[in-house]
Design a protein around this motif. Sequence first.
Motif, mmCIF file in Angstrom:
data_model
loop_
_atom_site.group_PDB
_atom_site.id
_atom_site.type_symbol
_atom_site.label_atom_id
_atom_site.label_comp_id
_atom_site.label_asym_id
_atom_site.label_seq_id
_atom_site.Cartn_x
_atom_site.Cartn_y
_atom_site.Cartn_z
ATOM 1 N N ILE A 76 0.877 -1.258 -0.039
ATOM 2 C CA ILE A 76 -0.145 -0.121 0.049
ATOM 3 C C ILE A 76 0.786 1.221 0.017
ATOM 4 C CG2 ILE A 76 -0.229 0.215 2.445
ATOM 5 C CD1 ILE A 76 -3.176 0.806 1.778
ATOM 6 N N SER A 77 0.257 2.316 -0.602
ATOM 7 C CA SER A 77 1.057 3.591 -0.489
ATOM 8 C C SER A 77 0.696 4.472 0.559
ATOM 9 C CB SER A 77 0.636 4.493 -1.753
ATOM 10 O OG SER A 77 -0.940 4.730 -1.572
ATOM 11 N N PHE A 78 1.581 5.479 0.814
ATOM 12 C CA PHE A 78 1.053 6.441 1.843
ATOM 13 C C PHE A 78 -0.103 7.390 1.463
ATOM 14 C CE2 PHE A 78 2.214 10.064 4.747
ATOM 15 C CZ PHE A 78 2.372 9.572 5.854
ATOM 16 N N PRO A 79 -1.043 7.741 2.361
ATOM 17 C CA PRO A 79 -2.069 8.496 2.260
ATOM 18 C C PRO A 79 -1.579 9.840 1.266
ATOM 19 C CG PRO A 79 -2.043 8.524 4.219
ATOM 20 C CD PRO A 79 -1.200 7.384 3.620
ATOM 21 N N ASP A 80 -2.183 10.333 0.317
ATOM 22 C CA ASP A 80 -1.728 11.412 -0.379
ATOM 23 C C ASP A 80 -2.796 12.310 0.351
ATOM 24 O OD1 ASP A 80 -4.188 11.134 -1.630
ATOM 25 O OD2 ASP A 80 -3.334 10.883 -3.917
ATOM 26 N N GLY A 81 -2.719 13.646 -0.688
ATOM 27 C CA GLY A 81 -3.499 14.928 0.073
ATOM 28 C C GLY A 81 -4.883 14.501 -0.052
ATOM 29 N N HIS A 82 -5.580 13.804 -0.969
ATOM 30 C CA HIS A 82 -6.831 13.468 -1.178
ATOM 31 C C HIS A 82 -7.247 12.201 -0.042
ATOM 32 C CE1 HIS A 82 -7.373 16.171 -4.614
ATOM 33 N NE2 HIS A 82 -6.314 15.939 -5.013
ATOM 34 N N GLY A 83 -6.209 11.520 0.272
ATOM 35 C CA GLY A 83 -6.579 10.488 1.130
ATOM 36 C C GLY A 83 -6.482 9.285 0.339
ATOM 37 N N ASN A 84 -6.218 9.441 -0.968
ATOM 38 C CA ASN A 84 -6.146 8.053 -1.823
ATOM 39 C C ASN A 84 -5.108 7.059 -1.202
ATOM 40 O OD1 ASN A 84 -7.972 9.156 -3.553
ATOM 41 N ND2 ASN A 84 -6.503 10.221 -4.919
ATOM 42 N N LEU A 85 -5.358 5.804 -1.520
ATOM 43 C CA LEU A 85 -4.385 4.917 -1.098
ATOM 44 C C LEU A 85 -4.474 3.863 -2.313
ATOM 45 C CD1 LEU A 85 -5.804 4.064 2.414
ATOM 46 C CD2 LEU A 85 -3.659 5.170 2.049
ATOM 47 N N ALA A 86 -3.066 3.499 -2.822
ATOM 48 C CA ALA A 86 -2.940 2.469 -3.873
ATOM 49 C C ALA A 86 -2.510 1.272 -3.310
ATOM 50 C CB ALA A 86 -1.862 3.077 -4.889
ATOM 51 N N ILE A 87 -3.233 0.259 -3.575
ATOM 52 C CA ILE A 87 -3.310 -1.255 -3.047
ATOM 53 C C ILE A 87 -2.816 -2.229 -3.842
ATOM 54 C CG2 ILE A 87 -4.101 -2.818 -1.686
ATOM 55 C CD1 ILE A 87 -6.113 -0.622 -0.516
ATOM 56 N N ILE A 88 -1.888 -3.149 -3.730
ATOM 57 C CA ILE A 88 -1.712 -4.188 -4.348
ATOM 58 C C ILE A 88 -1.888 -5.494 -3.663
ATOM 59 C CG2 ILE A 88 0.188 -5.503 -5.464
ATOM 60 C CD1 ILE A 88 1.199 -3.288 -6.765
ATOM 61 N N PHE A 89 -2.452 -6.608 -4.089
ATOM 62 C CA PHE A 89 -2.727 -7.713 -3.392
ATOM 63 C C PHE A 89 -2.492 -8.705 -4.521
ATOM 64 C CE2 PHE A 89 -5.524 -11.487 -2.760
ATOM 65 C CZ PHE A 89 -5.208 -11.819 -1.705
ATOM 66 N N SER A 90 -1.713 -9.882 -4.034
ATOM 67 C CA SER A 90 -1.500 -10.852 -5.007
ATOM 68 C C SER A 90 -1.548 -12.340 -4.174
ATOM 69 C CB SER A 90 0.050 -10.720 -5.386
ATOM 70 O OG SER A 90 1.000 -10.879 -4.329
ATOM 71 N N ARG A 91 -1.880 -13.394 -4.947
ATOM 72 C CA ARG A 91 -1.798 -14.815 -4.816
ATOM 73 C C ARG A 91 -1.008 -15.530 -5.480
ATOM 74 N NH1 ARG A 91 -6.672 -15.718 -1.757
ATOM 75 N NH2 ARG A 91 -6.124 -17.973 -1.657
ATOM 76 N N ILE A 92 -0.282 -16.604 -5.130
ATOM 77 C CA ILE A 92 0.686 -17.384 -5.745
ATOM 78 C C ILE A 92 0.207 -18.843 -5.802
ATOM 79 C CG2 ILE A 92 2.177 -17.721 -3.675
ATOM 80 C CD1 ILE A 92 4.632 -17.586 -5.599
ATOM 81 N N ARG A 93 0.373 -19.227 -7.182
ATOM 82 C CA ARG A 93 0.072 -20.845 -7.020
ATOM 83 C C ARG A 93 1.250 -21.789 -6.797
ATOM 84 N NH1 ARG A 93 -1.812 -18.077 -11.646
ATOM 85 N NH2 ARG A 93 -4.396 -17.851 -11.700
ATOM 86 N N GLN A 94 1.022 -23.079 -6.974
ATOM 87 C CA GLN A 94 2.075 -23.830 -6.636
ATOM 88 C C GLN A 94 3.125 -24.054 -7.783
ATOM 89 O OE1 GLN A 94 0.381 -27.775 -5.991
ATOM 90 N NE2 GLN A 94 -0.297 -27.348 -3.999
ATOM 91 N N ASN A 95 2.618 -23.652 -8.884
ATOM 92 C CA ASN A 95 3.499 -23.524 -10.180
ATOM 93 C C ASN A 95 4.265 -21.951 -10.127
ATOM 94 O OD1 ASN A 95 1.589 -21.745 -11.095
ATOM 95 N ND2 ASN A 95 0.843 -23.094 -12.735
ATOM 96 N N LYS A 96 4.061 -21.423 -9.270
ATOM 97 C CA LYS A 96 4.752 -20.016 -9.045
ATOM 98 C C LYS A 96 4.291 -18.790 -9.828
ATOM 99 C CE LYS A 96 7.670 -21.571 -5.975
ATOM 100 N NZ LYS A 96 7.467 -21.295 -4.603
ATOM 101 N N THR A 97 3.085 -19.174 -10.645
ATOM 102 C CA THR A 97 2.582 -18.117 -11.211
ATOM 103 C C THR A 97 1.631 -17.130 -10.199
ATOM 104 O OG1 THR A 97 0.679 -19.542 -11.704
ATOM 105 C CG2 THR A 97 2.516 -19.463 -13.381
ATOM 106 N N LEU A 98 1.468 -16.039 -10.574
ATOM 107 C CA LEU A 98 0.724 -15.170 -9.654
ATOM 108 C C LEU A 98 -0.466 -14.678 -10.065
ATOM 109 C CD1 LEU A 98 3.895 -14.954 -8.737
ATOM 110 C CD2 LEU A 98 3.062 -12.934 -7.348
ATOM 111 N N GLN A 99 -1.555 -14.427 -9.376
ATOM 112 C CA GLN A 99 -2.792 -13.419 -9.554
ATOM 113 C C GLN A 99 -2.619 -12.096 -9.075
ATOM 114 O OE1 GLN A 99 -5.747 -16.387 -8.115
ATOM 115 N NE2 GLN A 99 -6.921 -15.915 -10.143
ATOM 116 N N PHE A 100 -2.945 -11.164 -9.460
ATOM 117 C CA PHE A 100 -2.666 -9.835 -9.205
ATOM 118 C C PHE A 100 -3.717 -8.686 -9.227
ATOM 119 C CE2 PHE A 100 -1.481 -5.715 -10.757
ATOM 120 C CZ PHE A 100 -0.190 -5.342 -10.147
ATOM 121 N N LEU A 101 -3.926 -8.133 -8.348
ATOM 122 C CA LEU A 101 -4.962 -6.955 -7.969
ATOM 123 C C LEU A 101 -4.431 -5.874 -7.721
ATOM 124 C CD1 LEU A 101 -8.028 -6.138 -8.282
ATOM 125 C CD2 LEU A 101 -8.384 -7.053 -6.358
ATOM 126 N N ALA A 102 -4.560 -4.654 -8.597
ATOM 127 C CA ALA A 102 -4.170 -3.419 -8.064
ATOM 128 C C ALA A 102 -5.489 -2.439 -7.988
ATOM 129 C CB ALA A 102 -3.153 -2.674 -9.135
#
Length: 296
Positions: A76-102
């Motif tokens: 996550i980012s530090f909140p900016d002047g508007h209070g916006n937060l940039a978030i990244i969430f990810s998951r990893i599979r057994q074959n080492k490939t990732l799912q990714f949500l921003a």
Amino acid sequence: YKDTRVGDTALEILGRTKSQLAFHALDSSKKYAAEPLVSKINKALSELKLSGIRVDNTLEFYKNVLAESKPYKSYISFPDGHGNLAIIFSRIRQNKTLQFLAIVINPRYGILDAFGFNAMNERDFFKIVDKFYNYQEKYEIPPEVVKYLLSQALESSYINGEPIPYEYICWESILLDIEPSRPEVTLEKKELNQKDIDKLCLNEYVQNWFFVEITSPEFKNFIEKLSKEFKSNNFNVDLDKFIADNFDSIYTAKELAYQIVKFNFAAYLRQLKGDEKLAEIFYSLNTNYAFLTNII
């Protein structure tokens, strides 16, 4: 959500799908819908029940799907002047490939934007992370905190009647097996003096909190009123008095609540980095008049 012909058609289709996922979508939407839409949702739910779909098994369905992966990195980012937060969430599979949500969220408006990837390697993942945060500082946070923040943002979007980004709707299921956890600050508040406030106003983390652009309708009205004062008094205006007289017009009760959320979350993030001194100051700000007037 507005009552539209497109919405009516969607409800009719969902009612005929015989899908447990449709049951979840309809049952969830009832919480924020108003009449006459609630009646139409209930009709679609009744059709599903007649077809044998009587309970919401969405969580169990996705838990089985998600069992092949586990939460990986969350940032996550530090909140900016508007209070916006940039978030990244990810998951990893057994074959080492990732799912990714921003996602970008705002405490006032909810979920602003989102995008995701279904399969990528770790190297590409970290490249995207760096670019997403513009190679600036980011904070690694537990997935449970991500789930809490997104749940709160989703609630804000619904309450404000803001449309939920299509990409978020497509990807939110990858967090369904995670229990939300509220971020906690384990510090005591302290009494801040003017020296603390002056020093904080020079801190790099606070620089983008200053009101350098129109951040709300209230601040726009404040600037317009101040401009008239300058013009009518030949630029001879006691700025401190003007700000004091109009403080409540900028910092309404709702705006103060947003500011406190921002201060407390800033404290949480600095505490994660081990910067307890700055975290304590952020946590102690609350509705500090000296600080709030300084950043106008």
